[in-house]
Each structure stands twice: as C-alpha cells, then as structure tokens.
Design an enzyme around this catalytic site. Structure first.
Site, PDB file in Angstrom:
ATOM      1  N   ASP A  26       0.991  -1.604   0.015  1.00 60.29           N
ATOM      2  CA  ASP A  26      -0.096  -0.235  -0.099  1.00 60.29           C
ATOM      3  C   ASP A  26       1.033   1.000  -0.129  1.00 60.29           C
ATOM      4  OD1 ASP A  26      -3.500   1.069   2.182  1.00 60.29           O
ATOM      5  OD2 ASP A  26      -1.892   1.468   0.428  1.00 60.29           O
TER       6      ASP A  26
HETATM    7  C1  GLC Z   1      -4.576   4.586  -0.036  1.00 63.28           C
HETATM    8  C2  GLC Z   1      -5.886   2.448  -0.024  1.00 63.28           C
HETATM    9  C3  GLC Z   1      -5.300   1.665  -1.125  1.00 63.28           C
HETATM   10  C4  GLC Z   1      -5.279   2.586  -2.399  1.00 63.28           C
HETATM   11  C5  GLC Z   1      -3.859   3.274  -2.518  1.00 63.28           C
HETATM   12  C6  GLC Z   1      -3.805   3.701  -3.886  1.00 63.28           C
HETATM   13  O1  GLC Z   1      -3.405   4.206   0.717  1.00 63.28           O
HETATM   14  O2  GLC Z   1      -4.831   2.591   1.362  1.00 63.28           O
HETATM   15  O3  GLC Z   1      -6.553   1.366  -0.598  1.00 63.28           O
HETATM   16  O4  GLC Z   1      -4.947   1.509  -3.138  1.00 63.28           O
HETATM   17  O5  GLC Z   1      -3.569   4.001  -1.234  1.00 63.28           O
HETATM   18  O6  GLC Z   1      -5.036   4.993  -3.803  1.00 63.28           O
END
Ligand code: GLC
Length: 745
Positions: free
Chosen positions: A280
C-alpha cells in the site's frame, strides 16, 4: 541450508512457470537476461501520476523515471490520451517494457455504483459481478490495466471509515463477494482488452484495527485470523486474483509489508498465490515509524525478503535495492523473482503485444457512462437501499401527496458518488432534488442545516459553511409546515467516511439532529433518507421517525434510484451486512458472536450485559424491511442426523402476505452447539434472493453439507466435528425459525 532451500524453491517455481506457459516463460526469461539491474529494479517501482493523489505525498519527476526505465508502473493516471502519452515514454526506453497503469476503481470507474458496503446489501452476487464487469469495461477503455480492488477486509467496528469500501462483518458473505468481484474484473482471459487485473486488499486484517481508528494496531490470534478474517483474501486467490496489496497494519507484531509468514509462507506456500504483491501507499517506508526497522535500507531488505514485489510510491526499492545487492543483504534471485512476477502480469495482460491495449477515445466514448451502464447503476442502487422502518405504511408515497424536501444531502452531487469514487464525475450525479423535480415538477426544498456546525471539521473536509444553521432551520420548518409529508435527506458527507475518516461518535452530526427534531416537532410525517458510509447510531431516529430508508452513497444514478423507491417503482429489499449499534459503547458488535460462559439472563445480575443498554444492535445483520410482509413457516429438515458424506435438506415456506410484489433474501444460519473450540451462536452459510408476488407462497430449500460445518479446531485443522447443530432460517439474523440435527462420525 536455508539458501539451498530457497534456491530449490526458486528452481521449482521457475519450473512451474515453464510448465504453465513455456512461451511466456521463454519470453520473460529472455527479456530478463537482457535487463540491467537498474532496469530490473525499475519494474518494482510504482509511482503516482499527478492526476490524482491518494496518499500522504507524491514524487514530482515520475516522468523522468519512466524515461530512465526507473519506473515500471503508474497509478492515478487515466484517459487514453494521457496513458498513451506516458506509455510513449516507456516505448522510448532501451527495452521498451510497457508501463502498467493502476487505479482505485473501487465501485465503478466513470459510472459510479453504490459504495461497496451499500452494494453488499443487494445480496445479489450476479449484480456485484456485473458492476465490476462494467467498471472493467470503462476503466480499460480509459487506458487502465489494473484496479486496486476488491477490498475484502472484514470489519466489526463502524467507527472505521473504510467499512464503506468493504462487505461488512460476515466472513462467508465476504468470501462470496471476493470471488464475484475477481470474476467481474478479470473475466476469464486477462489478454482480452476489456478486462482489469484485480488486486485483493488489504492483506491482511486491516479491518480489525483497534478502536476503529484508521492505521491503528491489529492484534489477534491465528485462530481468529483463519476463522474470521483471512478467508475472503484466500477466496480471491483461489479465484485467480492477479495481485495482492499489503495492509498498513502489523500482523503478530510485524507490519504486513515486512511479514514473511504472511506474504510467503501463508500467501504463496500455503495458498499457492502466483501473482505479484504490491505494497500500500509508502507502506515500506512506514515500517520505520512502526518501529521494526531503523531506515529505508533495512526496510527495503525486510520487504523484499518477506515476498513483497512492488513498492507503491515509497521509492525504497528504487533507492536501496542496488546497494542491498552489492552489500549481499539480498540476492539477485530475490530481485529476479519479483521482476519475473511483474513481467508475467504484463505479459498476461497482452501489453508486450499491444502496450496501449486498444485504449482510444472512440472506444472510451462508446463505453463510458453508456445508457446501459447508467441503467445498471440505477438498478443496483435501488437494490442497495435498506428500509429500516416504515410505520403505518408511510412509504411508498402516494401520488398527489404534497412533499417538502429538506436537508443538506438533498442536493449534494459530490456526496452522491461517495468516497473512493476515483475517476467518477460527480457533476454527472443525480441528486434527490433533481430526481423529485423531474418526477413531480416543482417541489418545496430547503437545505435546513450545514452538514455539520463543527467549523474545524468543515475545514478539514473542505466543506463550505452554507450559513447559520438557525436561519436555515427556521426556513426548513416553514417549508415543512406547508407539506403533507417531509422527506429529510441527512447523514454524512462523503469525506466523513472512507480512508483516514474514523469517527468516535457515529450519530448524525448535531446540526442535522437539531434540524430533524425541529421538523419532527412540526408534527408532519417524516421520511428520513440516510446517506452515509457506515452504520450510524440511530436510537432517537428509530424511536421517533416513522419511515427510515438507508441509501448509503448511492452513486451516479442515486437520486433517481431513491425516488424510484420512495414512490414504489421498486420495492426495497436490501439487507444490512453490518450490525447497526444502538450506541458507540456497544462496539464491536456483530451477530456471529460467541455465547460466553454467562450469556445474558435478564433475571440474573451476574450475566453478560450492560447496565444502560441492551446487548442487541438496533438493527441486526441481515435486517431490512419491504413494503410488503413476508411470513416464514414450516421449517423442515429431511433428516435428524447426517453422516459426513450426506446432505441435509432444509426447507421453509415463505409467503408474501402483504400488498406489494417484492423480493426477499431468505437467510440460512447454523450453530455448532458444542465443539473443541467454541463456535459462534450463528453463522451465515447460505441465502436465496426470491421474488414473490403478493399472496404468493413458495417453498425455499437449502442443502447443508459437511463443508458448511467445518472450522479450525483446537489443532488448527479445518474439520467438521460430530455433534449437535442448530439451523436457523429467516429474514435476518435475529428473526428466524430454528431446527436441529446431528452430524454423526
Ligand atoms: C491508499 C489506500 C489503498 C489504495 C492506495 C492507492 O492509501 O490504502 O486502498 O489502493 O492508497 O491509492
């Protein structure tokens, strides 16, 4: 010895790859032989474009990284024009390795469907798959290859803002939804240009953060993990999901992003996952504040060794892997293994044949927000709504009724499409005001209050303060007095739920509660239409307001869908998939709880209860009313006992005893009364969504097999144990008919 084992494992996995698709394997290995270490590391580097930012910070010179072959994937970039422009840059690199374009297509791309917690209330797996399919059609036409969806984090704490993105509290239902979503996004062949590589997230256990506070600590037993939280991720893997995203939280005291047990021993060795793992947003960097590593050098080694292949936005792999390799802290195999997985995904998507994957503006224009897609969004939204209360059949509204529409969410286009609506264009969203005007001609309308009077919150959420609530309330009361029935559109702004939006008090904001009471005090009948991203605490509302319709954040066609239901064009059949607590003090509250050694006995002080509130939620899991009335009778089991190889047939007679044709979700639960590990008082094991015309009666049957009775026993073996079981069938997890049977050895 360990190195030998690792080499053997690597050799075996390469052999497996070669067997699966010799041509693909040959292509990838030949390409990798030509790649420099810098080009290999570049493939493990995922950077956000500046079209949209979904995390704490962004790197500016991502375009230069693409041109230098130092970036293998971009997220938050879409449209055929823009993705082609970035792909053209990748085509200028030495080996012309195409970029992978990812985005959070969570509940639709341009045509926005209800938030996942709302869509889950349809209990229609075909519809859930259909909305993912439509999202894939639109997003792939817009130049995207990969979605960071489905989110399948089981959650029992509605203070957490991200319950909006998930399917609620039930594991079995979460498993069904995970499979439907992967099928919808990926189809049967990823090389087909209208598919999307899916990404199951957040692996793992993110929904169990303590106190519902986002990014907080998670701590639970292995048994709890395997029994209640891991199955939906596993189901996605078994459905062939191409990628997995690490969660921000720790698991057993080690952040998921650096957790070898989670990312390699469980995900790959136990579950057989073959795709690639992406972190993430800056999750590798965040292992430093987690207190598990001292710096990015150590974080990079820990993540790669754990089995994490791609670094989202952290640039740790980009800046540290070369030095780690030179210092022999990681091996070339570690890097090659990750690079192979990423290149394999690109190959499966057909990107080496066509880096643009057929994305062009003509295709996008044809597919995006087509009439068919918008109609599907309206139908799914109608089916996501949950009728929580309807005293004296106030709903559906009768023609000729003089209606007033009041509330800050009556004309809130941005909120209609909810959080994580990514590329969705809220200016295309229909509001309730627009829909009622189109149906009724004119309508008396007053905003009535600010979404909140907490100036600090309004500022945080970038919500304009529309004026003094007292004046707005006065205007609303005058508007209400002129009507026969008042529709009040209240709830949360979309920014009050979703990521980084936990709330310690999950009632209606005070400004809206004051408006509701003021309108209630006019004596006019009130229909409360709720728009929100989580279960709310609604005890006062439930005690005073005759009709309450939960509409979540209903998406692009939300306004029309709400009007369709209010006027009875569609008879609501939604059922909540997350318990609504009476107050925050009851949290965590969920239906599949254990019995405890002192289950509640109202006549015995020394039993499990509160002094000031019932143990029961206000609305239980599986709850939802209809404009008609369904009765359940004649629960029958065709055997008293079954052996492991036999099936038990359960039947019940459901009758539509009311005045409207309608759909009903007939739910089947079981209880393992005594087992080597104590089991919940109820667990959902199947459901049937049926349509009954008024007066119609139907026998609904379910088959229970030994697989429905399995659990992780005291030795963590997934087994069914002989003994007594109960079976429950009903309209929700509380109002059920009960039967019993035994499983024989
Ligand atoms: C965010 C979220 C995740 C998302 C990623 C990209 O922090 O936790 O669910 O897919 O970043 O946007």
């Amino acid at each position: 010895m360990k190195l030998l084992a690792q080499c053997a494992l690597l050799f075996l996995s390469l052999q497996l790859h070669a067997q699966q698709d010799p041509q693909r394997h040959r292509f990838i290995t030949t390409l990798m032989q030509r790649m420099t270490i810098g080009e290999k590391i570049g493939q493990l580097n995922l950077l956000t474009s500046d079209m949209d930012v979904t995390g704490p910070f962004m790197k500016e010179n991502y375009k230069q990284d693409i041109l230098n072959g130092a970036c293998g994937a971009i997220f938050n970039a879409y449209t055929p024009q823009y993705t082609r422009k970035l792909q053209d840059m990748a085509m200028q690199t030495r080996l012309k390795i195409p970029l992978l374009f990812g985005y959070d297509v969570i509940h639709g791309h341009k045509t926005i469907f209800p938030i996942p917690l709302g869509e889950a209330c349809t209990w229609d797996l075909a519809l859930l798959e259909k909305s993912a399919r439509i999202a894939a059609e639109e997003a792939s036409a817009d130049g995207l290859h990969w979605t960071f969806s489905p989110m399948v984090d089981i959650a029992r704490d509605p203070r957490w803002g991200r319950v909006a993105e998930g399917v609620g509290e039930d594991t079995w239902y979460g498993v069904q939804v995970a499979k439907a979503k992967v099928r919808g996004y990926q189809g049967t062949d990823l090389s087909t240009p209208n598919t999307l590589l899916a990404c199951v997230k957040h692996f793992a256990l993110y929904g169990a953060i303590e106190a519902g506070r986002d990014y907080n600590t998670v701590d639970m037993s292995r048994r709890q993990m395997y029994q209640f939280y891991l199955p939906p991720y596993k189901a996605a893997v078994e459905a062939g999901v191409g990628t997995v995203m690490t969660s921000f939280n720790e698991v057993d005291g080690i952040p998921a992003t650096g957790n070898h047990w989670l990312m390699t021993e469980l995900l790959r060795e136990e579950w057989g996952f073959k795709g690639f793992v992406v972190t993430d947003y800056t999750a590798i960097n965040e292992m430093i504040p987690h207190g598990i590593v001292k710096n990015e050098y150590e974080a990079g080694a820990l993540a790669l060794k754990a089995g994490v292949d791609m670094d989202m936005q952290g640039s740790v792999y980009a800046t540290q892997l070369k030095k780690l390799l030179d210092d022999k802290k990681i091996t070339l195999q570690d890097i090659d293994q990750a690079v192979y997985r990423v290149l394999e995904a690109k190959y499966k998507l057909g990107l080496f044949k066509d880096p643009y994957r057929g994305a062009d503006s003509a295709r996008a224009k044809k597919v995006i927000m087509s009439t068919t897609n918008l109609q599907a969004a309206r139908e799914i939204a109608q089916r996501s709504f949950v009728l929580l209360k309807n005293e004296q059949q106030l709903l559906p509204l009768r023609k000729g009724t003089k209606i007033a529409l009041i509330g800050p969410l009556a004309n809130a286009q941005r909120d209609m499409i909810g959080n994580w609506s990514a590329a969705g264009d809220y200016k295309q969203a229909s509001t309730l005001l627009e829909a009622l005007k189109s149906r009724l001609g004119d309508i008396d309308y007053a905003p009535g209050a600010n979404l909140s009077d907490d100036r600090g919150l309004l500022k945080k959420l970038n919500i304009t303060d529309t004026g003094r609530s007292e004046d707005m309330r006065k205007e609303a009361v005058e508007t209400a007095r002129k009507a026969d029935v008042v529709i009040l559109a209240l709830g949360e702004s979309q920014g009050m739920s979703g990521e980084a939006a936990s709330r310690s008090d999950i009632g209606l904001p005070a400004s809206q509660r004051a408006l509701l009471e003021a309108v209630y005090n006019t004596g006019k009948p009130v229909v409360l239409v709720l728009m929100n991203g989580r279960p709310l605490t609604l005890e006062w509302e439930d005690a005073h307001i005759p009709a309450i319709l939960e509409t979540w954040f209903p998406g692009t066609q939300g306004g029309y869908a709400i009007a369709d239901v209010l006027f009875g064009d569609y008879n609501p059949a939604g059922k909540i998939t997350m318990s609504f607590p009476r107050n925050t003090g009851q949290i965590p509250i969920y239906y599949n709880h254990k019995n405890t050694g002192r289950p509640l006995d109202p006549n015995n002080k020394y039993t499990s209860k509160y002094l000031d509130v019932s143990n029961e939620p206000l609305y239980p899991f599986g709850y939802g009313l209809s404009y008609t009335k369904f009765t359940y009778n004649n629960l029958q089991l065709d055997k008293k006992n079954i052996r492991p190889q036999e099936k038990l047939r359960v039947s019940v007679t459901v009758e539509n005893a009311g005045d409207y044709d309608g759909e009903e979700v007939v739910q089947l639960y079981i209880q393992d009364v005594t087992a080597s590990v104590n089991r919940p008082v109820k667990e959902l094991r199947n459901f049937r969504k049926i349509m009954l015309k008024k007066g119609e009666r139907r026998e609904v049957t379910f088959d229970i097999s030994v697989n429905d009775l399995k659990f992780y026993d005291k030795n963590m073996k997934y087994v069914a144990e002989p003994g007594a079981f109960k079976v429950f069938v009903g309209t929700n997890s509380r109002d059920v008919l009960e039967g019993e049977f035994s499983l024989l050895p």
